[in-house]
Scaffold this active site. Structure first.
Site, PDB file in Angstrom:
ATOM      1  CG  ASP A  29      -1.742   1.229   1.384  1.00 13.71           C
ATOM      2  OD1 ASP A  29      -1.854   1.764   2.503  1.00 13.71           O
ATOM      3  OD2 ASP A  29      -2.278   1.710   0.359  1.00 13.71           O
ATOM      4  CG  ASP A  31      -1.854   7.614   0.632  1.00 14.44           C
ATOM      5  OD1 ASP A  31      -2.746   7.289  -0.173  1.00 14.44           O
ATOM      6  OD2 ASP A  31      -1.097   8.575   0.463  1.00 14.44           O
ATOM      7  CE  LYS A 222      -5.413  -0.822  -0.870  1.00 11.39           C
ATOM      8  NZ  LYS A 222      -4.157  -0.322  -0.304  1.00 11.39           N
ATOM      9  CG  ASP A 247      -1.698   2.504   6.443  1.00 12.13           C
ATOM     10  OD1 ASP A 247      -2.131   3.565   6.944  1.00 12.13           O
ATOM     11  OD2 ASP A 247      -2.008   2.117   5.301  1.00 12.13           O
TER      12      ASP A 247
END
Lengths: 308, 304
Positions: A29, A31, A222, A247
């Site tokens: 991922d 960010d 996602k 995260d």
């Protein structure tokens, strides 16, 4: 009921080596994992570049619909990551692929979204209508009678800073036809920005359209497994030899669980170890999917294992 | 009160029902008018009810007009002598809530239309001024007014992402109140078309803020409490007549009123029966006690 995973395990250097040996591909991922806004996470680029030198394939999987694959590649390059556009899977690109290959869209799409989304759609041969500002005019009688493009066969909702009542209205008019497909890029409620701020995310806009139309969208991003299938089908990935690094427990880790990938939670973003452990202790099967195999403070902590 | 049995009212039953009630609450859209056309017989029904000594109130989720405009509409459509005091719109009740229940100390940031703004002004509730777009202002850097202590969201044809972002910023403070005029996801327009309603804008803001709004309009009880605080209603002697099962009938059920569904608006008899036969308690509350084709069905009983 699925068997519970072991307790949420910290990824030590020894475990890192073991984990890396067991996978061929690593999906990251963006960010909160490799960057925050326009700042790279310290050590992240060294990790990605090192993984590649170690013969691993690296992919970037993000729900953010505001950039094309090329725009992401440019940002990655600027921040020191060795990456190319075809390794990036953002929802602007994946929604276009979804409409083309899964919806088998034959016609135009009414788009609530960015120029990046428009570009990705055009690149797969789909014509979008509606991008850009769309202020209200006329009165209520006019809104129900807005001219509809009768070649539109789908409505696609992504992040759109020009979102307005008029756009919501147009989407509703198209969606009154049950044969019109309804797709959303993602359900994230916040969109992180450059400079560390955040604004309401696509999830809010999608909720407005779903509520008005009393219909549920098909969501591409996602934790929907489509994002992984998109990568896997292009690169021939074996889920058991893949690691998902993210995260967020509710998007990244859940995607990993849904697709049978190994999962690693990094603590430089949204979710915490406490949340992961609470999920692990819960009786709820859905929450059990939001428990990572391992956690790490930052992906930079993988570096020692890679350089050994 | 459990949901109703959807009994079709005929003849003497209608007269008996009216005899047992003192106050009659009417929804407007789809019940006494559709757009700019009165439902045939509706003006006469309202007049006759009043002549028979009943009190009549109009309870609408439509927040687009101030009450003064409603008085004009009633007059225009042939309803004699409908007074402002008899009209309870979600805009009026939202203002009343802020002033009398929340006792707001500070300003309210409004996502809404002219009708709501006017009712707030009339109630003396200060509204945060909307600054016209300054050069350089964007969704990323909007200035906040420190006096804002409440956010009110309702139907707004000028809704923008900027307003959503601003409202979300205000709602980060847990002391900031979060109100919505009504939950309607869409509103019917003439010709079977629809337009997005307050509910869709509220849903966006709830998602953005991770907070739930306090909803003023039907099916929430507040509109009934607002009327009752001014006129002293007894639920057992009150009748609610509406066309939308999920708002009007559920509202009546929530307040302990006898409910009548008229078939001149949104909901159908089939939908009413489906609610009646549902296993879920919440769904059963959307089933009306009685069903009528139209409010004109009251005429025969009233004219005797």
């Amino acid at each position: 009921m699925a068997a519970s995973k072991c307790n949420v395990t910290r990824l030590t250097e020894a475990l890192s080596r073991q984990l890396l040996d067991s996978v061929d591909s690593v999906l990251f991922d963006c960010d909160g994992v490799i960057w925050r806004g326009d700042q790279a996470i310290p050590g992240a680029s060294e990790v990605i570049n090192s993984l590649k030198k170690n013969g691993k394939r690296v992919f970037f999987v993000t729900n953010n619909s505001t950039k094309t694959r090329q725009m992401y590649a440019d940002k990655l390059g600027k921040l020191g990551f060795d990456a190319s556009a075809d390794e990036v899977f953002g929802t602007a690109y994946c929604s276009a692929v979804y409409l083309k290959n899964v919806c088998k869209l034959d016609g135009k799409v009414y788009l609530i979204g960015s120029n990046a989304m428009r570009q990705e759609l055009e690149d797969v041969g789909i014509r979008p209508v509606g991008v850009g500002p769309d202020p209200i005019s006329g009165g209520q009688k006019d809104w129900a009678n807005v001219p509809l493009d009768n070649e539109v066969r789908a409505v696609l909702v992504g992040f759109d800073e020009h979102f307005s009542y008029m756009k919501l209205n147009r989407a509703l008019q198209y969606l009154c036809n049950p044969d019109c497909q309804f797709v959303g890029t993602n359900t994230d409620t916040r969109l992180p920005l450059e400079g560390g701020k955040a604004v309401p995310g696509t999830g809010c806009l999608l909720k407005a359209v779903e509520t008005a139309a009393q219909r549920q969208a098909q969501v591409v991003g996602k934790p929907s497994s489509f994002m992984f299938e998109c990568v896997a089908s292009q690169f021939g990935l074996d889920p058991e030899r893949c690691l998902m690094v993210g995260d967020r427990l509710d998007t990244d880790i859940m995607l990993g669980s849904n697709c049978g990938l190994k999962t690693l939670l990094t603590l430089t973003g949204v979710s915490t170890v406490a949340e992961a452990e609470a999920n692990q202790k819960s009786e709820c099967p859905q929450r059990q999917k939001m428990v990572p195999d391992y956690y790490i403070e930052s992906i930079a902590d993988i570096l020692p294992a890679l350089q050994a | 009160m459990a949901g109703g049995g959807c009994v079709t009212l005929r003849g003497a039953q209608i007269r008996d029902l009216l005899d047992s009630k003192h106050d009659v609450l009417f929804d407007c859209d789809g019940v006494i008018w559709n757009g700019e056309t009165a439902v045939t017989g509706a003006p006469e029904v309202v007049s006759l009810l009043k002549q028979r000594g009943k009190r009549v109130f109009f309870v609408t989720n439509n927040c687009t007009r101030p009450r003064e405009n409603y008085v004009q509409k009633f007059s225009r459509l042939g309803f004699a002598d409908v007074a402002e005091e008899e009209i309870f719109s979600s805009a009026y009740c939202s203002a009343a809530y802020l002033r009398d229940v929340a006792r707001l100390q500070g300003k309210v940031y409004v996502i809404g239309c002219g009708g709501v703004m006017r009712e707030l002004r009339d109630a003396g509730v200060p509204v945060a001024e909307e600054e016209d777009a300054e050069p350089g202002a964007s969704i990323y850097t909007c200035p906040l007014d420190p006096d804002v202590k409440a956010v009110l969201v309702g139907y707004d044809e000028n809704f923008t992402f900027m307003k959503l972002a601003k409202a979300c910023c205000y709602l980060r403070s847990p002391e900031c109140l979060f109100l919505a005029t009504d939950p309607d996801p869409w509103h019917p327009l003439t010709g079977g078309r629809v337009t997005p309603g307050s509910g869709s804008l509220t849903a966006a803001l709830e998602t953005a803020s991770s907070r739930k709004a306090t909803v003023i309009g039907k099916p929430s009880r507040f509109m009934f409490e607002c009327i009752s605080s001014q006129f002293g209603l007894d639920p057992a002697r009150s009748l609610m007549i509406g066309d939308r099962l999920e708002t009007d009938v559920l509202f009546g059920s929530n307040c302990g009123l006898t409910t009548v569904l008229t078939l001149t608006g949104v909901s159908t008899l089939q939908e009413a029966l489906a609610y009646r036969d549902s296993q879920e308690p919440q769904q059963k509350h959307c089933a009306p006690d009685y069903v009528m084709e139209s409010v004109a069905d009251f005429l025969q009983a009233l004219e005797e």
